[in-house]
Enzyme design. Structure first.
Site, PDB file in Angstrom:
ATOM      1  N   ASP A   1     -13.366 -49.396  19.562  1.00 38.17           N
ATOM      2  CA  ASP A   1     -12.524 -48.407  18.875  1.00 38.17           C
ATOM      3  C   ASP A   1     -11.372 -47.914  19.746  1.00 38.17           C
ATOM      4  OD1 ASP A   1     -13.868 -48.455  16.438  1.00 38.17           O
ATOM      5  OD2 ASP A   1     -15.426 -47.133  17.173  1.00 38.17           O
TER       6      ASP A   1
ATOM      7  N   TYR B   1     -15.603 -44.151  10.032  1.00 34.69           N
ATOM      8  CA  TYR B   1     -16.290 -43.272  10.969  1.00 34.69           C
ATOM      9  C   TYR B   1     -15.365 -42.221  11.533  1.00 34.69           C
ATOM     10  CZ  TYR B   1     -21.040 -43.786  12.675  1.00 34.69           C
ATOM     11  OH  TYR B   1     -22.385 -43.677  12.845  1.00 34.69           O
TER      12      TYR B   1
ATOM     13  N   GLY C   1      -5.881 -42.471  20.183  1.00 37.80           N
ATOM     14  CA  GLY C   1      -4.642 -41.732  19.912  1.00 37.80           C
ATOM     15  C   GLY C   1      -4.065 -42.109  18.562  1.00 37.80           C
TER      16      GLY C   1
HETATM   17 CU   LIG Z   1     -23.349 -44.787  14.060  1.00 39.25          CU
END
Ligand SMILES: [Cu+2]
Length: 634
Positions: free
Chosen positions: A298, A381, A305
């Site tokens: 990620d 997420y 940012g």
């Molecule tokens: Cu998770």
């Protein structure tokens, strides 16, 4: 007047891109992967802060979609010139938000995709969402090797504002060439002509208007600071309760804390030169066709940012809030502002110290903490990151994971081996979120040594017939090989960063202790493609000597990578790490065994680690706190 560590402004981002267009022919077929401040190296900083005017530089990574070749440039903003221009053969810079959106448009217009959806009874394309993920090189089909490839999931919403990730279109994926933005393959588990109309009846909505649930009553809770906040912000320099630090930000790490120190009797004492998250690796632990490629970096692939979202008063942060905006950019090099990207505020945190004496009565001091936070949304997420500073010299770094689980449909037998069933015929695969915190501690100066500390029972002896003795051993880590450390529950292993050149009032070396928590083993065979790309997750802690260019623990370009070219490569030299400027790489996170309660939106899963003074002070540094309110004092 900008401080040398202040992030690039929108104007500076625009200028860096313009210089490259003018001098290096960066044209319409190119994309800018990243444009960031080239932070001055530690040894150059003091002179720059004193006003020794060296101009600011930008580091830019860009590539030409026409031939896929990537370059790294250093651009002098004051000098209006490109100072270095470096070819990056075979490297794939980070994914860009533009590619994600463009890919979604291309896929939803692709006739084969439209046909595959129709065979599943999905015909309203406005409800369809595709979600492009990056790849590991070893999993890219041989015929596409070397190209900038993404793969995609397909989802659909139950209604216009329905949850985007409620309905997985299981068994339907696409492989895309991101430079030509063409669909290379549609993978469809349904045979040609087959239809599947029985999508599971999931309860995947979380918005009240869609769940139809009556909402419970919650009384108002307000935080008021009638005399204003207790911190001051001078540019990006924060001062609060003896703490002082500077706020940085970039496309990849998001929030960066610089020059963290404590004013001890008015004297600035350094604790850390720089604190940030340098990588996040999320392997999904499900080999099924829907999930086997799911290994997200990620930070290295997408960037905290770039993914930072604006915070809202009273919702994300409560009380008297100060916000800082951030600026990132799109793949054309145009700046993009993120209003309210960073939140700074104070929180009450219960009792800090207390004693009740039968004569003197109760003495109580309330704890207060300074919280600096930012939130990122990486597709389904969210990660909420909180750095908290306490009045007793503690620093806590907390991460909360929330958002929506990735799901797919269970097989014909109704079971889910590598995940938990969370809804009708729907399961959420197990996965792990490994976060690598880069902790450039400078405890009372740069020259520090990391000690491994362990507790051991000395056992029964003539001197200790009841076997009560407990000793703590402290072993200095002298080389990078020794610096590869794994947590040991049996000895309550911890790590202390000490400065042997500075003594406290008790005659021992000053130090800060890294108190580990939230750590877990990779549970991946070293031979696997996922582990080979992220060997950094193989230890709880790594220690390296400070090098300004060693920033990315899984390599600078984990996108489409096959090997981890960061920590394992640097530490192969086994450099000395004793009484020198050290950097700690702490690996922690969430071993996410999914629960039904994580669906349809996940309550935060919270992990943290602490940096605690250990002999940095001679005694409780919060002894001088006043009672609050005054009537609490005996
Ligand atoms: Cu998770």
């Amino acid at each position: 007047m900008a401080h040398p560590l202040d992030p690039l402004t929108a104007g500076e981002i625009r200028q860096a891109a313009a210089i490259l267009r003018r001098d290096r022919g960066v044209g319409a077929s190119w994309r800018f992967a990243s444009i960031e401040l080239r932070e001055p190296a530690k040894d150059a900083l003091a002179a720059l802060e004193a006003g020794d005017a060296a101009g600011r530089d930008a580091i830019v990574v860009c590539w030409d979609r026409a031939d896929g070749r990537a370059y790294r440039a250093v651009v002098s903003l004051a000098g209006d010139a490109v100072t270095t221009w470096e070819d990056l053969p075979g490297q794939h810079p980070n994914m860009t938000v533009d590619e994600w959106h463009e890919c979604d448009e291309v896929l939803r217009a692709d006739p084969a995709m439209v046909e595959a959806l129709a065979r599943r009874g999905i015909t309203d394309l406005s409800l369809v969402l595709t979600d492009m993920w990056a790849y590991g090189a070893a999993l890219v089909p041989e015929r596409y090797r070397g190209r900038r490839i993404g793969w995609s999931d397909v989802w659909y919403r139950g209604s216009e504002h329905g949850s985007p990730y409620a309905h997985h279109v299981t068994g339907l994926h696409a492989v895309i060439d991101l430079n030509s933005m063409t669909v290379l393959e549609i993978e469809d588990s349904l045979g040609a002509g087959d239809v599947a109309s029985d999508q599971p009846e999931v309860r995947g909505e979380y918005l009240p208007e869609l769940t139809g649930m009556p909402l419970r009553e919650v009384k108002p809770l307000q935080v008021s600071q009638p005399e204003g906040v207790g911190f001051t912000l001078d540019g990006r320099l924060i001062s609060w309760q003896n703490w002082q630090l500077r706020l940085g930000f970039n496309h990849r790490e998001g929030l960066v804390l610089h020059q963290v120190g404590f004013l001890d009797s008015g004297r600035f004492r350094s604790v850390a030169h720089r604190l940030s998250f340098a990588e996040m690796f999320v392997p999904y632990r499900d080999p099924s066709p829907d999930h086997y490629r799911r290994t997200a970096f990620d930070i290295g692939e997408w960037g905290l940012g770039f993914m930072t979202t604006s915070l809202e008063l009273g919702c994300d942060c409560l009380g008297e809030i100060t916000y800082l905006d951030a600026v990132v950019h799109d793949s054309r090099g145009e700046p993009r502002e993120i209003p309210h990207a960073i939140c700074v505020h104070e929180e009450d945190n219960g009792v800090l110290w207390k004693h009740v004496d039968e004569r003197a009565g109760a003495a109580v001091r309330r704890a207060r903490r300074l919280v600096i936070s930012f939130h990122v949304t990486v597709a389904n997420y969210e990660y909420l990151v909180y750095w908290r500073f306490y009045q007793d010299g503690n620093i806590e770094c907390e991460v909360r994971a929330t958002g929506i689980l990735v799901t797919s449909h269970v097989g014909a037998d109704g079971s889910a081996v590598n995940g938990t069933v969370v809804d009708q015929r729907t399961y959420a695969p197990f996965h792990q979120h490994f976060i690598v915190a880069r902790l450039d501690l400078d405890v009372d100066g740069p020259d520090n040594t990391v000690h491994m500390t362990e507790s051991r029972a000395t056992g029964v002896s003539d001197d200790d017939p009841f076997g009560l003795g407990l000793v703590v051993t402290s072993m200095p880590l002298r080389t990078e090989a020794e610096g590869k450390q794994d947590y040991d529950w049996a000895t309550q292993r911890g790590w202390k960063v000490v400065n042997d050149n500075v003594r406290n009032g008790l005659g021992s070396s000053v130090g800060y202790k890294l108190v580990p928590s939230g750590m877990f083993p990779p549970l991946l065979d070293p031979s696997t493609p996922a582990f080979r790309r992220a060997e950094a997750i193989g230890h709880t802690l790594w220690v390296t000597p400070y090098r300004p260019d060693e920033r990315w623990p899984c390599g600078e370009f984990p996108n489409l990578s096959s090997r981890d070219s960061g920590l394992p490569a640097w530490t192969a030299a086994d450099r000395p790490i004793e009484n020198t400027d050290v950097v700690l790489w702490y690996v922690f996170g969430i071993h996410h065994i999914t629960r039904p309660e994580d669906w349809p939106v996940m309550p935060v899963d919270t992990v943290s680690f602490w940096l605690k003074p250990f002999g940095f002070f001679d005694r409780n540094p919060a002894l001088d706190l006043p009672p609050n309110p005054a009537e609490c004092e005996a």
